[in-house]
Design an enzyme around this catalytic site. Structure first.
Site, mmCIF file in Angstrom:
data_model
loop_
_atom_site.group_PDB
_atom_site.id
_atom_site.type_symbol
_atom_site.label_atom_id
_atom_site.label_comp_id
_atom_site.label_asym_id
_atom_site.label_seq_id
_atom_site.Cartn_x
_atom_site.Cartn_y
_atom_site.Cartn_z
ATOM 1 N N GLY A 36 0.588 -1.077 0.114
ATOM 2 C CA GLY A 36 -0.107 0.016 -0.246
ATOM 3 C C GLY A 36 0.517 1.802 -0.125
ATOM 4 O O GLY A 36 2.144 1.119 0.276
ATOM 5 N N GLY A 38 -0.095 5.515 -0.007
ATOM 6 C CA GLY A 38 -0.470 6.657 0.535
ATOM 7 C C GLY A 38 0.799 7.746 1.433
ATOM 8 O O GLY A 38 1.919 7.864 1.129
ATOM 9 N N TYR A 40 1.095 9.425 3.566
ATOM 10 C CA TYR A 40 2.018 9.207 4.901
ATOM 11 C C TYR A 40 2.422 7.899 4.900
ATOM 12 O O TYR A 40 3.600 8.175 5.784
ATOM 13 C CB TYR A 40 0.217 9.297 6.121
ATOM 14 C CG TYR A 40 1.416 8.371 7.642
ATOM 15 C CD1 TYR A 40 1.372 9.937 8.108
ATOM 16 C CD2 TYR A 40 0.846 7.729 8.344
ATOM 17 C CE1 TYR A 40 1.916 8.999 9.701
ATOM 18 C CE2 TYR A 40 1.137 7.376 9.164
ATOM 19 C CZ TYR A 40 1.903 7.928 10.339
ATOM 20 O OH TYR A 40 1.787 7.979 11.505
ATOM 21 N N ALA A 41 2.103 7.158 4.320
ATOM 22 C CA ALA A 41 2.830 5.853 4.513
ATOM 23 C C ALA A 41 3.709 4.969 3.506
ATOM 24 O O ALA A 41 2.197 5.033 2.532
ATOM 25 C CB ALA A 41 3.293 4.763 5.876
ATOM 26 N N VAL A 43 3.722 0.780 2.558
ATOM 27 C CA VAL A 43 3.643 -0.780 3.366
ATOM 28 C C VAL A 43 4.269 -1.507 2.594
ATOM 29 O O VAL A 43 3.662 -2.435 1.714
ATOM 30 C CB VAL A 43 2.070 -1.122 4.136
ATOM 31 C CG1 VAL A 43 1.911 -2.141 5.030
ATOM 32 C CG2 VAL A 43 1.598 0.665 4.980
ATOM 33 N N LYS A 59 5.891 -0.893 7.877
ATOM 34 C CA LYS A 59 5.396 0.279 7.658
ATOM 35 C C LYS A 59 6.286 1.970 7.433
ATOM 36 O O LYS A 59 7.433 1.765 8.541
ATOM 37 C CB LYS A 59 4.470 0.177 8.997
ATOM 38 C CG LYS A 59 3.938 1.855 8.586
ATOM 39 C CD LYS A 59 2.925 1.846 9.468
ATOM 40 C CE LYS A 59 1.902 3.155 10.004
ATOM 41 N NZ LYS A 59 0.507 3.050 10.464
ATOM 42 N N ASP A 157 -9.777 5.914 18.529
ATOM 43 C CA ASP A 157 -9.789 5.633 17.016
ATOM 44 C C ASP A 157 -10.246 3.954 16.378
ATOM 45 O O ASP A 157 -10.257 3.456 15.274
ATOM 46 C CB ASP A 157 -8.635 5.468 16.154
ATOM 47 C CG ASP A 157 -9.265 6.303 14.985
ATOM 48 O OD1 ASP A 157 -10.564 6.755 14.135
ATOM 49 O OD2 ASP A 157 -8.328 5.767 13.816
#
Length: 375
Positions: A36, A38, A40-41, A43, A59, A157
């Protein structure tokens, strides 16, 4: 032998031990394909150099604007801090942390190849489950939340796509980017946290002090979603006023009668008597949630007490009689597991804490989080 000013020296050259240890840790793993990516990060799948059968997920948190000031994002600090402190079978395990030359931080996490609970709930056509399965999943989630609260940690969350599924069927609570300690009862806390469809009413009323009751409300939302296979408290658009509206119409309107002191919260909006919806009765909960029986509906109802002081604690959830009534929880090996695979894990882990996947399931939660909340 080192040479200084043209003269031999017996002193060894200075070695940055931290960098050396970091490099040693980094060299333990072989990165595989990207699962993955994105803002932000990223993976990746990975395995140990010493044992290719030992799988992990890495990650890689990207360098952001916060790095110039703090060296690392607040969310990353939270995630590392709390995952290092919390070791439990139903909480994702952090194996290691290392950095790269480009200052990207890498979290080596438990390998969870069976996707998340959200994908499983949504796959109505292919995934079939019953009350025994729901009881097993809820038991694992409840134990994870109890363990967090026993260690004075609020997750803040809890939602289905933060519940990842291990190869053996175990549920693992992940994404601690919004977590915080609540050991200090006098410390002010942000109310602008928890993904909106899973956020309790006291946060919409801007409570500055709250307890594990906020997580219990979110657990109740997951419970209801498992039974109904749809979001329990959706509001579109998910403005604060719309969310209070859906909570009022579904559960009951918060008033001084059912929640003494609620009108003193700074975000409270008075409701005219003619517009007040009575709190949902027990028989109504039982009729709506027949799948888990009257005892299961009782547990759910008590997770949704409007007054957070009357809401069950995580410990009381585990002490509820629902767990000892028939049917028994499913065994791990009998639980459905096809929740989306490794790619789903990559999509879940790449997000910043509190961020929803782009599936029309609510907000990217507003985040007014300061460094002091990591106490």
């Amino acid at each position: 032998m080192a040479v200084s000013n043209g003269l031999p020296s017996s002193e060894p050259p200075l070695v940055n031990q931290a960098e050396q240890l970091d490099q040693q840790e980094r060299q333990k793993y072989v990165k595989g394909k990207k699962l993955g990516s994105g803002q932000y990060a990223d993976v990746f799948s990975a395995h140990l150099v010493s044992d290719p059968s030992k799988l992990v997920a890495i990650k890689k948190i990207k360098v952001g604007p916060e790095v110039a000031e703090w060296g690392i994002s607040h969310d990353s600090l939270r995630e590392i801090k709390f995952l290092q402190e919390l070791s439990h079978p139903n909480i994702i395990r952090l194996h290691s942390v290392f950095s790269t030359k480009s200052q990207n931080l890498n979290l080596v996490l438990e390998h969870l190849p069976q996707g998340d609970l959200l994908k499983l709930i949504q796959d109505v056509e292919n995934i079939h489950y019953g009350p025994s399965d729901i009881k097993a999943w809820m038991a694992m989630l409840s134990r994870a939340v109890w363990f967090c609260h026993e260690n004075f940690v609020l997750h803040r969350d809890i939602k289905p796509n933060n519940l990842l599924i291990a190869a053996n069927g175990e549920i693992k609570l992940a994404d601690f980017g919004l977590a915080r300690s609540f050991a200090d009862p006098y410390a002010h806390m942000t109310y602008n946290t928890i993904t909106k469809w899973y956020r309790p009413p006291e946060l919409y009323y801007q409570a500055s002090f709250y307890s594990g009751a906020v997580d219990v409300w979110s657990v109740g939302c997951v419970f209801a979603e498992l039974v109904q296979r749809k979001v329990f408290l959706p509001a579109m658009p998910d403005t604060d006023i719309n969310m209070i509206g859906i909570i009022s119409s579904t559960i009951g309107t918060p008033t001084e009668d059912n929640w003494p002191g609620v009108s003193k919260l700074r975000g409270y909006v008075p409701v005219e008597k003619k517009d007040v919806t009575p709190v949902k009765r027990k028989d109504q909960w039982e009729a709506e949630f027949r799948a888990v029986g009257p005892v299961g509906a009782d547990l759910l109802m008590k997770m949704f007490a409007l007054d957070p002081r009357k809401r069950l604690t995580a410990r009381q959830i585990l002490e509820h009689e629902w767990w000892t009534t028939d049917p028994k929880p499913s065994r791990l090996e009998d639980l459905p597991r096809k929740g989306g695979g490794l790619e789903t894990m990559g999509e879940d882990l790449k997000r910043r804490g509190g961020e929803l996947p782009s599936l029309g399931r609510g907000d990217k939660v507003a985040r007014k989080l300061d460094f002091s909340t990591m106490k």
